[in-house]
Design a protein around this motif. Structure first.
Motif, PDB file in Angstrom:
ATOM      1  N   ASP A 677      10.148   3.053   4.953  1.00 50.44           N
ATOM      2  CA  ASP A 677       9.106   3.484   5.535  1.00 50.44           C
ATOM      3  C   ASP A 677       7.681   3.734   4.589  1.00 50.44           C
ATOM      4  OD1 ASP A 677      10.048   3.649   8.250  1.00 50.44           O
ATOM      5  OD2 ASP A 677      11.129   5.555   7.682  1.00 50.44           O
ATOM      6  N   ILE A 678       8.247   3.573   3.227  1.00 50.01           N
ATOM      7  CA  ILE A 678       7.167   3.839   2.210  1.00 50.01           C
ATOM      8  C   ILE A 678       5.914   2.668   2.421  1.00 50.01           C
ATOM      9  CG2 ILE A 678       8.408   2.350   0.602  1.00 50.01           C
ATOM     10  CD1 ILE A 678       6.212   5.632  -0.031  1.00 50.01           C
ATOM     11  N   ILE A 679       6.624   1.407   2.987  1.00 50.53           N
ATOM     12  CA  ILE A 679       5.626   0.460   2.946  1.00 50.53           C
ATOM     13  C   ILE A 679       4.385   0.739   3.846  1.00 50.53           C
ATOM     14  CG2 ILE A 679       5.269  -2.305   3.836  1.00 50.53           C
ATOM     15  CD1 ILE A 679       8.415  -2.347   2.949  1.00 50.53           C
ATOM     16  N   ALA A 680       4.784   0.963   5.229  1.00 55.85           N
ATOM     17  CA  ALA A 680       3.734   1.271   6.261  1.00 55.85           C
ATOM     18  C   ALA A 680       2.845   2.690   5.692  1.00 55.85           C
ATOM     19  CB  ALA A 680       4.215   1.689   7.628  1.00 55.85           C
ATOM     20  N   MET A 681       3.619   3.558   5.100  1.00 53.56           N
ATOM     21  CA  MET A 681       2.864   4.970   4.809  1.00 53.56           C
ATOM     22  C   MET A 681       1.854   4.745   3.541  1.00 53.56           C
ATOM     23  SD  MET A 681       6.322   7.237   4.807  1.00 53.56           S
ATOM     24  CE  MET A 681       5.354   8.545   4.083  1.00 53.56           C
ATOM     25  N   GLY A 682       2.226   3.609   2.553  1.00 57.64           N
ATOM     26  CA  GLY A 682       1.470   3.174   1.402  1.00 57.64           C
ATOM     27  C   GLY A 682       0.565   2.581   1.797  1.00 57.64           C
ATOM     28  N   ASP A 683       0.558   1.694   2.811  1.00 54.42           N
ATOM     29  CA  ASP A 683      -0.606   0.863   3.555  1.00 54.42           C
ATOM     30  C   ASP A 683      -1.732   1.853   4.332  1.00 54.42           C
ATOM     31  OD1 ASP A 683       0.374  -1.512   2.499  1.00 54.42           O
ATOM     32  OD2 ASP A 683       1.256  -1.864   4.742  1.00 54.42           O
ATOM     33  N   TRP A 684      -1.141   2.904   4.917  1.00 48.68           N
ATOM     34  CA  TRP A 684      -1.865   4.061   5.322  1.00 48.68           C
ATOM     35  C   TRP A 684      -2.699   4.700   4.543  1.00 48.68           C
ATOM     36  CZ3 TRP A 684      -2.184   9.341   4.905  1.00 48.68           C
ATOM     37  CH2 TRP A 684      -2.741   9.952   5.979  1.00 48.68           C
ATOM     38  N   ILE A 685      -2.086   5.156   3.310  1.00 49.40           N
ATOM     39  CA  ILE A 685      -2.959   5.994   2.271  1.00 49.40           C
ATOM     40  C   ILE A 685      -3.925   5.180   1.655  1.00 49.40           C
ATOM     41  CG2 ILE A 685      -1.230   5.595   0.517  1.00 49.40           C
ATOM     42  CD1 ILE A 685      -3.139   8.857   1.291  1.00 49.40           C
ATOM     43  N   PHE A 686      -3.700   3.821   1.504  1.00 46.81           N
ATOM     44  CA  PHE A 686      -4.453   2.822   0.735  1.00 46.81           C
ATOM     45  C   PHE A 686      -5.668   2.511   1.535  1.00 46.81           C
ATOM     46  CE2 PHE A 686      -5.799  -1.469   1.086  1.00 46.81           C
ATOM     47  CZ  PHE A 686      -6.428  -1.702  -0.067  1.00 46.81           C
ATOM     48  N   HIS A 687      -5.460   2.575   3.088  1.00 45.02           N
ATOM     49  CA  HIS A 687      -6.824   2.298   3.757  1.00 45.02           C
ATOM     50  C   HIS A 687      -7.651   3.593   3.679  1.00 45.02           C
ATOM     51  CE1 HIS A 687      -4.769  -1.403   5.237  1.00 45.02           C
ATOM     52  NE2 HIS A 687      -5.858  -1.678   5.710  1.00 45.02           N
ATOM     53  N   ARG A 688      -6.997   4.732   3.898  1.00 41.07           N
ATOM     54  CA  ARG A 688      -7.789   6.035   3.790  1.00 41.07           C
ATOM     55  C   ARG A 688      -8.505   5.994   2.436  1.00 41.07           C
ATOM     56  NH1 ARG A 688      -9.015   8.636   7.973  1.00 41.07           N
ATOM     57  NH2 ARG A 688      -8.685  10.651   6.711  1.00 41.07           N
ATOM     58  N   ALA A 689      -7.795   5.558   1.321  1.00 38.14           N
ATOM     59  CA  ALA A 689      -8.589   5.925   0.114  1.00 38.14           C
ATOM     60  C   ALA A 689      -9.682   4.944  -0.023  1.00 38.14           C
ATOM     61  CB  ALA A 689      -7.337   5.653  -1.039  1.00 38.14           C
ATOM     62  N   ALA A 690      -9.539   3.592   0.658  1.00 40.25           N
ATOM     63  CA  ALA A 690     -10.580   2.493   0.317  1.00 40.25           C
ATOM     64  C   ALA A 690     -11.841   3.071   1.255  1.00 40.25           C
ATOM     65  CB  ALA A 690      -9.730   1.376   0.890  1.00 40.25           C
ATOM     66  N   GLN A 691     -11.418   3.666   2.467  1.00 37.36           N
ATOM     67  CA  GLN A 691     -12.614   4.189   3.047  1.00 37.36           C
ATOM     68  C   GLN A 691     -13.289   5.039   2.629  1.00 37.36           C
ATOM     69  OE1 GLN A 691     -10.582   5.251   6.858  1.00 37.36           O
ATOM     70  NE2 GLN A 691     -10.258   3.154   7.422  1.00 37.36           N
TER      71      GLN A 691
END
Length: 877
Positions: A677-691
């Motif tokens: 699950d770390i893959i989807a969770m990592g992508d989520w935090i990445f998108h939040r950080a990029a925004q």
């Protein structure tokens, strides 16, 4: 027409015969003159061999150009012999400053060089341009260069101008051909070159359509220069230049800058007549001049070659002296050596003290354990199995201690029979390097507080112990110990007293355990003991002894303190067959002991296995957390130690469980990595950080970036559109430099090709990379040069123990010095006190992060911090 041609031919014939007679008379007169005094005054002029049309090598390797012709004319005007040496530009400057040349040609004048040279007046103005690969656009002025790495020739004057424009990153090359090739291969996108040679080499290398001129950086002016204060040479130089008329200079420059050469048209009859006359004249002159001209020419060639060889020898000597290397030459047939003074100096001797200089002397000084290894490698090299000989050896200093030497050499000649004849090499003292590596290795494998093996070394030892037990068909026991309510000691008495307690606990554990058991501190208040079969037959008794010793009173800062311990035990092969499994089971038994009231010992059992169901429940809830919107993004500021301002941030994930409340990442991140699950969770935090990086950039300026942790699991996972961070940034319109990807050292020790591919994609996008928790793992550190790393994050375990002059201080300083030498920035984690901040500033750490500045906070709270900082900055202006 025939009559006119005949008259012209007779007239021309008479003129030629008159000329030949004069030439013959002059030649005989010249032959009778004495040779020029070899002791006449002479100067050596040195310059770049890579600057057409002023000075360059033609197809035959001859040095030609405007400058070459100028000095020939200058020599005629003054009668002073000129030796013109063309070499790499950086070496040319070194040769002048070291006294091996008198004048340097074609040098630009700037403030830095004013301190080392005295210049003549400018004699040519040349544009210096910024060139860029065709894939790069938008370069119009020097102001846009500050964030780029610029390729330049070593020692080039444009380095000074680029620094004035704010450029801090350079890649240095020996000549323009290397610069152009590096640009074509993608090593560098932007380069600085003088226009004349740039146009020449771009055309010659067929690169003028791929490397384009962006704009003029400045107009440089050519000067000639001498060493600072060499007034005599300067006056001689200027006096000779003044003797050359403007018309002569114009004619000289026109020859190389494109003036057309006029050629008379002669009739065939005239040409044949001239050829006949020349043959007759040359025959007459041959007897007079042949021997003298041949001798003079050969003498000049030998003198020129000798001077070139001498300059080369001096250059190589200077290079070796600059490296502070000892040199040796070994006559393989006789066993005799020749050493330079530095070779003996490294060992604390003079050359006279080491007589005789033979193989036995070298053997006597070399550590016995290293001599055989060294001689084996030498033999392989002499037999042609390896191209070079190289070996790290220990040699005994005159004072008695051992120093580390890197010994390198190569066979340079053989006897007529093909036997090895002469071998040459160098000795370089690498003791400091070896000591630094040993200190880093110990820090990577031993706990700096208790001096016990740390978690990394423990994992290595448990795997080896299980392998040995399997081979011998023996048992193996693992005890995990966790102090009860240790946090209360830290909270009430402070971390310093807590550290004193941990050191005392480590000593008491070692006193209870016999060798060869391994005692390790895994971190925090957790310890481990690996017990081979037969060492402690009564594990229950050992556990009781440990609980009894640890529970005795501690005197900390004048106060009596008591703690207890919970112990979990797992055994091989009854409970587990692998290292991870035996550790997991011992850990479960230890937590079971804590749940039963602490201060107790528990062996792993099937009943304890039931506790795993709780972990399964956590994994199940975690799988739904992202879909249910339960994840939260928090941000912790990263502060510049230079000015105390927030310049970056780290994005951290939190889980707001609907029933259990805010769950620590220490609990759910390991579960997420196991389940994937770390893959989807990592992508989520990445998108939040990029925004947020894009949203907050106007408040913070161009250097603002947000760090995002990327799990090893995410690196090796097959990419799709959602998990491709490079694709996501492009789709969002976010610059790559707004993101810093944090990875662990372990990911780079034996990198998967997929990992290398991902890192290359990050580099190409401009995404920066940081090594998280640096120093907690061990490797050769070769990955720091293999991969494009931008930041090292010093682990908080170092920062927590930081004190003036202690081991943590020394190691932190070593890491920072090493990082800066490699062009990396350093971020210290876990900064909690003003003292830690001040010590980090003393050792020139770049950034800090920790509770001293702020804990991780939600996005809106972090934004308020940025707004407040922006307001304060506006008021200060």
């Amino acid at each position: 027409m025939n009559k006119f041609a005949a008259m012209f031919t007779r007239h021309f014939y008479r003129r030629v015969m008159t000329l030949l007679c004069l030439l013959g008379y002059s030649a005989m007169l010249f032959a009778s003159l004495p040779a020029r005094d070899a002791r006449a005054e002479a100067i050596t002029v040195i310059s770049d061999d890579n600057y057409p049309p002023y000075l360059f090598k033609d197809a035959n390797g001859n040095t030609v150009g405007i400058v070459a012709d100028f000095w020939k004319l200058w020599e005629q005007k003054t009668g002073v012999k000129v030796t013109l040496v063309s070499t790499a530009w950086e070496q040319a400057q070194q040769q002048l400053l070291s006294g091996h040349a008198d004048v340097i040609e074609m040098i630009f004048r700037d403030a830095e060089r004013e301190q080392r040279y005295t210049f003549t007046k400018a004699y040519a103005t040349l544009p210096v341009g910024i060139y860029a690969h065709e894939s790069l656009s938008g370069l119009a002025s020097p102001e846009v260069l500050s964030g780029f790495t610029v390729g330049v020739q070593k020692g080039d004057g444009c380095i000074f101008k680029l620094k004035e424009a704010g450029v801090k990153s350079f890649r240095l090359y020996n000549n323009y051909e290397e610069i152009i090739q590096a640009t074509l291969s993608g090593q560098v996108k932007i380069v600085c070159m003088d226009d004349y040679p740039a146009h020449y080499y771009l055309y010659r290398m067929n690169a003028d359509s791929q490397i384009l001129r962006a704009f003029t950086l400045y107009q440089g002016q050519f000067h000639r220069a001498v060493r600072k204060g060499d007034v005599r040479t300067l006056r001689l130089l200027e006096r000779g230049a003044a003797a050359i008329s403007p018309a002569e200079m114009t004619a000289l420059e026109s020859k190389w800058k494109g003036s057309s050469l006029q050629r008379g048209v002669y009739s065939k009859q005239v040409i044949l007549t001239l050829a006949l006359l020349l043959v007759v004249g040359l025959t007459l002159l041959l007897l007079i001049f042949m021997l003298r001209v041949a001798v003079k020419r050969k003498t000049a060639e030998i003198e020129s070659k000798r001077e070139e060889l001498e300059l080369e020898r001096l250059r190589l000597t200077n290079i070796i002296d600059a490296t502070r290397a000892g040199t040796w030459e070994w006559d393989v047939q006789t066993g005799m050596f020749q050493f330079n003074e530095r070779w003996a100096e490294i060992l604390g001797y003079t050359l006279e003290e080491l007589v005789p200089h033979n193989l036995e002397t070298a053997k006597r000084l070399t550590h016995p354990d290293d001599w055989q290894t060294s001689m084996t490698l030498v033999a392989r090299h002499l037999q042609g199995e390896i191209e070079f000989y190289e070996c790290d050896i220990r040699m005994q200093h005159k004072a008695g201690h051992w120093i580390w030497i890197v010994d390198r050499g190569r066979l340079i000649s053989r006897t007529p029979a093909g036997e090895p004849a002469m071998m040459r090499g160098t000795h370089i003292d690498i003791t400091d390097k070896k000591q630094a590596e040993a200190a880093i290795w110990r820090q990577a494998n031993y706990d700096s507080l208790t001096q016990l093996p740390n978690r990394h070394y423990f994992h290595h030892q448990i795997k080896e112990a299980i392998a040995a037990a399997a081979t011998r068909q023996q048992r193996l026991s693992l005890l995990l110990l966790d102090l009860d309510r240790f946090k209360e000691v830290n909270d009430s008495l402070g971390h310093r007293r807590g550290d004193e307690l941990l050191m005392e606990v480590g000593q008491r554990i070692r006193q209870c355990v016999s060798l060869p058991a391994t005692v390790a501190r895994l971190g925090g208040d957790e310890f481990a003991i690996i017990v081979p079969e037969g060492l402690h037959a009564d594990l229950q008794g050992l556990g009781n002894q440990l609980m009894q010793e640890i529970s005795k009173a501690y005197i900390l800062g004048g106060e009596r303190v008591f703690v207890t311990v919970s112990i979990g035990i797992s055994q091989y092969p009854e409970d587990a067959l692998h290292a991870e499994e035996i550790i997991q089971h011992a850990d479960q038994a230890m937590y079971d002991a804590k749940s039963r009231g602490r201060n107790s010992l528990r062996f792993f059992s099937l009943a304890i296995r039931e506790a795993l169901s709780q972990r399964v429940n956590l994994a199940r809830d975690l799988r739904m957390a992202l879909d249910n919107g339960e994840l939260r993004d928090y941000y912790q500021p990263i502060v510049s130690l230079h000015n105390g301002k927030i310049v970056k941030a780290e994005a951290l994930m939190r889980w707001q469980h609907p029933e259990r409340g805010l769950i620590s990442p220490a609990l759910f991140i390991p579960v997420a990595e196991e389940t994937g699950d770390i893959i989807a969770m990592g992508d989520w935090i990445f998108h939040r950080a990029a925004q947020h990086a894009m949203q907050w950039q106007p408040l913070m300026g161009d250097d603002f970036a947000i760090s995002v942790n990327k799990s090893p699991v995410q690196f090796v996972e097959q990419l799709n559109v959602q998990s491709d961070w490079v694709h996501a940034l492009r789709a969002m319109g976010v610059e790559g430099k707004r993101i810093v990807v944090e990875i662990t050292e372990g990911l780079l020790l034996n990198p998967d090709p997929v990992v290398e591919e991902r890192l290359l994609q990050f580099r190409d996008m401009g995404i920066q990379v940081a090594i998280d928790d640096f120093g907690t793992g061990y490797s050769s550190l070769s990955y720091l040069s293999k991969f494009d790393i931008d930041y090292l994050k010093i682990d908080q375990s170092f920062t927590r123990n930081l004190n003036a002059g202690n081991e943590s201080y020394v190691l932190c300083e070593a890491i920072i010095v090493m990082a800066h030498k490699l062009g990396l920035k350093v971020i210290a984690e876990g900064v909690e006190t003003a003292l830690q901040r001040d010590l980090l500033m003393d050792i020139h750490c770049d950034y800090a992060q920790g509770f001293f500045y702020s804990p991780p906070v939600p996005a809106d709270a972090f934004e308020q911090m940025l707004v407040q900082q922006s307001r304060e900055a506006a008021i200060a202006r």
